[in-house]
Scaffold this motif. Structure first.
Motif, PDB file in Angstrom:
ATOM      1  N   UNK B 200      68.247  53.705  45.378  1.00  0.00           N
ATOM      2  CA  UNK B 200      68.601  52.894  44.352  1.00  0.00           C
ATOM      3  C   UNK B 200      68.370  53.413  42.678  1.00  0.00           C
ATOM      4  N   UNK B 201      69.328  54.402  42.146  1.00  0.00           N
ATOM      5  CA  UNK B 201      69.518  54.841  40.713  1.00  0.00           C
ATOM      6  C   UNK B 201      69.012  53.966  39.738  1.00  0.00           C
ATOM      7  N   UNK B 202      69.480  52.850  40.192  1.00  0.00           N
ATOM      8  CA  UNK B 202      69.173  51.599  39.244  1.00  0.00           C
ATOM      9  C   UNK B 202      68.188  50.934  38.743  1.00  0.00           C
ATOM     10  N   UNK B 203      66.952  51.062  39.559  1.00  0.00           N
ATOM     11  CA  UNK B 203      65.903  50.319  40.322  1.00  0.00           C
ATOM     12  C   UNK B 203      65.148  49.602  39.318  1.00  0.00           C
ATOM     13  N   UNK B 204      64.769  48.896  39.154  1.00  0.00           N
ATOM     14  CA  UNK B 204      64.482  48.387  38.157  1.00  0.00           C
ATOM     15  C   UNK B 204      62.608  48.491  37.783  1.00  0.00           C
ATOM     16  N   UNK B 205      62.584  48.493  38.816  1.00  0.00           N
ATOM     17  CA  UNK B 205      60.868  49.204  38.732  1.00  0.00           C
ATOM     18  C   UNK B 205      59.489  48.267  39.429  1.00  0.00           C
ATOM     19  N   UNK B 206      59.124  48.170  39.452  1.00  0.00           N
ATOM     20  CA  UNK B 206      57.906  47.445  40.385  1.00  0.00           C
ATOM     21  C   UNK B 206      56.410  48.037  40.367  1.00  0.00           C
ATOM     22  N   UNK B 207      55.210  47.024  39.590  1.00  0.00           N
ATOM     23  CA  UNK B 207      53.946  47.567  39.352  1.00  0.00           C
ATOM     24  C   UNK B 207      53.529  48.244  40.373  1.00  0.00           C
ATOM     25  N   UNK B 208      53.973  48.191  41.385  1.00  0.00           N
ATOM     26  CA  UNK B 208      54.258  49.234  43.340  1.00  0.00           C
ATOM     27  C   UNK B 208      54.511  50.713  43.042  1.00  0.00           C
ATOM     28  N   UNK B 209      55.668  50.713  41.948  1.00  0.00           N
ATOM     29  CA  UNK B 209      55.983  51.999  41.948  1.00  0.00           C
ATOM     30  C   UNK B 209      55.361  52.784  41.266  1.00  0.00           C
ATOM     31  N   UNK B 210      54.664  52.415  40.226  1.00  0.00           N
ATOM     32  CA  UNK B 210      54.722  52.222  38.904  1.00  0.00           C
ATOM     33  C   UNK B 210      53.306  53.649  39.172  1.00  0.00           C
ATOM     34  N   UNK B 211      52.201  52.347  39.909  1.00  0.00           N
ATOM     35  CA  UNK B 211      50.987  52.475  40.189  1.00  0.00           C
ATOM     36  C   UNK B 211      51.274  54.235  41.299  1.00  0.00           C
ATOM     37  N   UNK B 212      52.083  53.956  41.956  1.00  0.00           N
ATOM     38  CA  UNK B 212      52.032  54.936  42.693  1.00  0.00           C
ATOM     39  C   UNK B 212      52.389  56.539  42.156  1.00  0.00           C
ATOM     40  N   UNK B 213      53.338  56.335  40.812  1.00  0.00           N
ATOM     41  CA  UNK B 213      53.466  57.560  40.005  1.00  0.00           C
ATOM     42  C   UNK B 213      52.522  57.698  39.781  1.00  0.00           C
ATOM     43  N   UNK B 214      52.041  57.525  38.648  1.00  0.00           N
ATOM     44  CA  UNK B 214      50.471  57.164  38.083  1.00  0.00           C
ATOM     45  C   UNK B 214      49.548  58.144  39.091  1.00  0.00           C
ATOM     46  N   UNK B 215      49.566  57.408  40.487  1.00  0.00           N
ATOM     47  CA  UNK B 215      48.538  57.987  41.162  1.00  0.00           C
ATOM     48  C   UNK B 215      48.933  59.228  41.405  1.00  0.00           C
ATOM     49  N   UNK B 216      50.240  59.933  41.833  1.00  0.00           N
ATOM     50  CA  UNK B 216      51.153  61.033  42.410  1.00  0.00           C
ATOM     51  C   UNK B 216      50.198  62.377  41.086  1.00  0.00           C
ATOM     52  N   UNK B 217      50.806  61.365  39.842  1.00  0.00           N
ATOM     53  CA  UNK B 217      50.089  62.211  38.555  1.00  0.00           C
ATOM     54  C   UNK B 217      48.962  63.071  38.556  1.00  0.00           C
ATOM     55  N   UNK B 218      48.561  62.030  39.195  1.00  0.00           N
ATOM     56  CA  UNK B 218      46.745  62.500  38.738  1.00  0.00           C
ATOM     57  C   UNK B 218      46.436  62.675  39.891  1.00  0.00           C
ATOM     58  N   UNK B 219      46.585  62.943  41.878  1.00  0.00           N
ATOM     59  CA  UNK B 219      46.243  63.805  42.596  1.00  0.00           C
ATOM     60  C   UNK B 219      46.465  64.517  42.458  1.00  0.00           C
TER      61      UNK B 219
END
Lengths: 457, 457
Positions: B200-219
């Protein structure tokens, strides 16, 4: 001298009286003139807009005016406010100077404005006023007066500049939270508003128009409504002296006395509230002090204006006073420090500048935001754009101390937080903030419209 | 007993240690399980995301953990925070109860969040971390961590839910002011973000998605970047106990001890920070106290959830812990108290609810805003929507005292101001705020997705 960060006063140390600089002014007061006749006004003329108890404060020669207990009770919701030593900023600047700041952003609406709003609401209530009217730009003053009217059970009509009403809704909502009626000015509730809308149905409004509407509503209410102003007038500045009187005690706790005090000036109230108690010490105890009033180069009344008689408002309906002015028809550029966009200056501040007790200093918008960001990164607090003008000069003076090796004590008034002004920070951080030189030609043009008053005795 | 409005502590009274409730928990801790193997995790597993010094705090049995001097130096920029007696609210309610509130809104970013942000930034710096990653919804946590990273010279990447990034820019600008990089999540900076955008190119995002991104970058940073979380974890809650430890001293100044303490719960950190020191007094000195955790009916984990093992995050990538949960796939309605929209609850809070030391209470959104407006009209302060949940229950308890004539002492944590949340107040004041019943069917459905963990010894 101490290495504490904060100097807190117990509420028992809240001042019991305001300091009235009328008692110690080194020059006699100038008459206030009627905008139509250009003759000195009588209290009766002012009585249409203001209750007699506030008019008596305006002209009182007494040095101390007691703060009534109900006003002190409200003040105690956030006062005394903290005074900080900016230890981390000193370190970041690597300066031998000591930098202190009084922080008025802890009030519920985030600025110093409630200090007079609460007093004005109280005295109006005492005088039998049922409702107040006022104008507001971005809403800093309106939200303070709304809170104050809420506390004393007064109705309030706020005429809010239409463009801010729509673009900056947050402070409008605070006013509504406190029960005020907020109208996007120009409205069709007044003759003046109707005339503006007849000429331009899409008028974005201006502070001048909003003032005229608020004044008209009060003046035509047969005494039911009075008008309230957030700066410029003597009693308004006096109510703010609670700030400086606390600061005097806090500097004593710190074991230092400032070499200079600094505040930003629009109408003059936060500056005077902070600085006048230090001038009291100078006038009565010969304690030397430099007092610096900081204004934007975009609207530099005390550094570039003329000390003369001019209308207090753009529409030439308000009384004529002697003050530093850029001409009442001067419209400054749209800088983000909306509270500093007044064409004139409080008469008492003006007289003290003219007499040499206060220095004026004009600073540009971009360096002001540079100082604000530097301050926030050192001290955490994000300042209101107005207050950031004082930060700029405090930092400049501290850097001067670094050059000269002098260990000066600098104190400034941080009159409000910037949580409602983050749009301006965004423009600055993204390099989109415009700077403004002194608009000399516009001022020169406005100066041709000064009122021709009879020679004063 | 005193009739003061405010109880201020000198900075010499700032606590020197945090209180670690692990030392006094009436029930043994439950294991933390690996999201893949569902077997107990080792410190090494957590070490990918967190520095070892914070992991050791997480599992420490010591009652007191020293607050390092550099953290106390930053705390002193706004701490100790004031504790107020709500004298005007008591009068407005005509209640015999005494109402106190601790006010965390005086921090530079307006909430309690910096108490742990500063600690986490410091311990990461000590451990050699160069940069942190985190997620944020409306920006309350992100702005706190940005300020903290600025103070300790750490880089920070914030993954901010895209819809908030665009609709609520003010806290984003604060993060930028403090030098953080803020990305609208989902981004194309992570595999997970790319996979979301592919769907979904227009995804509004969610806290769950944002957590996953932040965790992935650190990991995936080979140890260069660590991840930071603003609630739920034990060490995060512990850093907040500075709030309650100050409140204990302030209640002593007031000459009273609360019959009950109240806080709102999302992940549990402001609540625990305020309440745990009072539970310490209960556990070690048998001082009786009612402890009330307030949650929205729209997301009622402790009053309607199940005390069981569940994933900490929506994407089932975070460790599995035993807690009150509505099911990790549960998505609560879009209430304005965004900080209270977590599907689970801090394990220690959950265990204490299960053990009967903490009472849960669920309240609806509209009555919460009614309480917030009533509070502001009495006390001036406009509360964050999250904190207003605590106000609602404090008022309810005070009104109960009015009925019964009991003179109870009520203390609550006002965890932040609402100056960034005025849009919610506008909806309420204009009658446009929706209320939410308990979404029983959605929870029942989410409960079918709980992980099937092996039976624990």
């Amino acid at each position: 001298m101490s290495d504490q960060h904060k100097f807190l006063l117990d509420e028992s140390k809240l001042p019991k009286a305001w300091y009235n600089i009328n008692a110690d002014m080194p020059v006699p007061p100038q008459p206030v003139l009627h905008p139509g006749t250009m003759q000195p006004v009588t209290p009766d003329f002012l009585g249409v807009l203001f209750p007699m108890n506030l008019i008596m404060q305006e002209i009182s020669p007494e040095r101390w005016i007691e703060i009534p207990e109900p006003v002190r009770e409200i003040y105690k919701l956030w006062r005394p406010t903290p005074m900080y030593r900016a230890l981390r900023l000193e370190k970041a600047l690597d300066t031998p100077a000591h930098i202190y700041y009084k922080y008025e952003g802890v009030s519920p609406v985030g600025s110093h404005k409630p200090n007079t709003a609460v007093a004005q609401a109280f005295f109006n209530k005492e005088a039998g006023t049922k409702a107040l009217t006022t104008e507001t730009g971005a809403g800093q003053w309106g939200s303070a007066l709304a809170m104050a009217c809420n506390f004393f059970g007064l109705d309030l009509e706020v005429y809010m500049v239409k463009v801010s009403y729509h673009q900056k809704p947050y402070r409008r909502i605070i006013m509504e939270d406190f029960g005020a009626q907020v109208f996007a000015s120009p409205t069709d509730r007044t003759q003046y508003g109707k005339s503006v809308l007849a000429g331009d149905p899409n008028s974005p409004g201006s502070l001048g128009i909003a003032i005229s509407e608020a004044v008209e509503v009060a003046a035509t209410s047969n005494g039911a409504k009075k008008y309230s102003l957030g700066s410029v007038l003597g009693h308004v500045l006096m109510h703010q002296t609670v700030v400086g009187l606390e600061a005097l005690q806090q500097m004593e706790m710190a074991g230092e006395y400032p070499d200079m005090v600094i505040g930003c000036i629009g109408g003059g109230s936060n500056f005077a509230g902070f600085a006048y108690p230090f001038l009291w010490k100078k006038f009565t105890e010969k304690k030397p002090i430099r007092v610096i009033a900081v204004e934007p180069t975009a609207c530099p009344s005390v550094t570039q204006g003329k000390y003369t008689f001019d209308f207090g408002d753009t529409a030439a309906m308000a009384p004529i006073v002697k003050m530093y002015t850029l001409g009442h028809t001067f419209v400054p550029p749209g800088i983000h420090a909306g509270g500093l966009r007044y064409h004139g200056m409080a008469p008492s501040v003006s007289a003290l500048v003219d007499h040499g007790d206060i220095e004026g200093r004009a600073v540009k918008q971009v360096p002001v935001f540079e100082a604000a960001v530097q301050f926030s990164q050192a001290e955490g607090i994000i300042a209101a754009p107005e207050s950031a003008h004082a930060i700029r000069v405090a930092i400049d003076e501290a850097l001067e101390c670094k050059k000269t090796g002098q260990k000066k004590v600098i104190a400034f008034n941080l009159s409000g937080h910037g949580h409602f002004d983050m749009g301006a920070y965004e423009q600055f951080l993204h390099g989109q903030l415009q700077d403004y030189e002194y608009p000399a030609e516009k001022v020169a043009e406005a100066m041709t419209h000064l009122p021709q008053v009879p020679a004063m005795a």
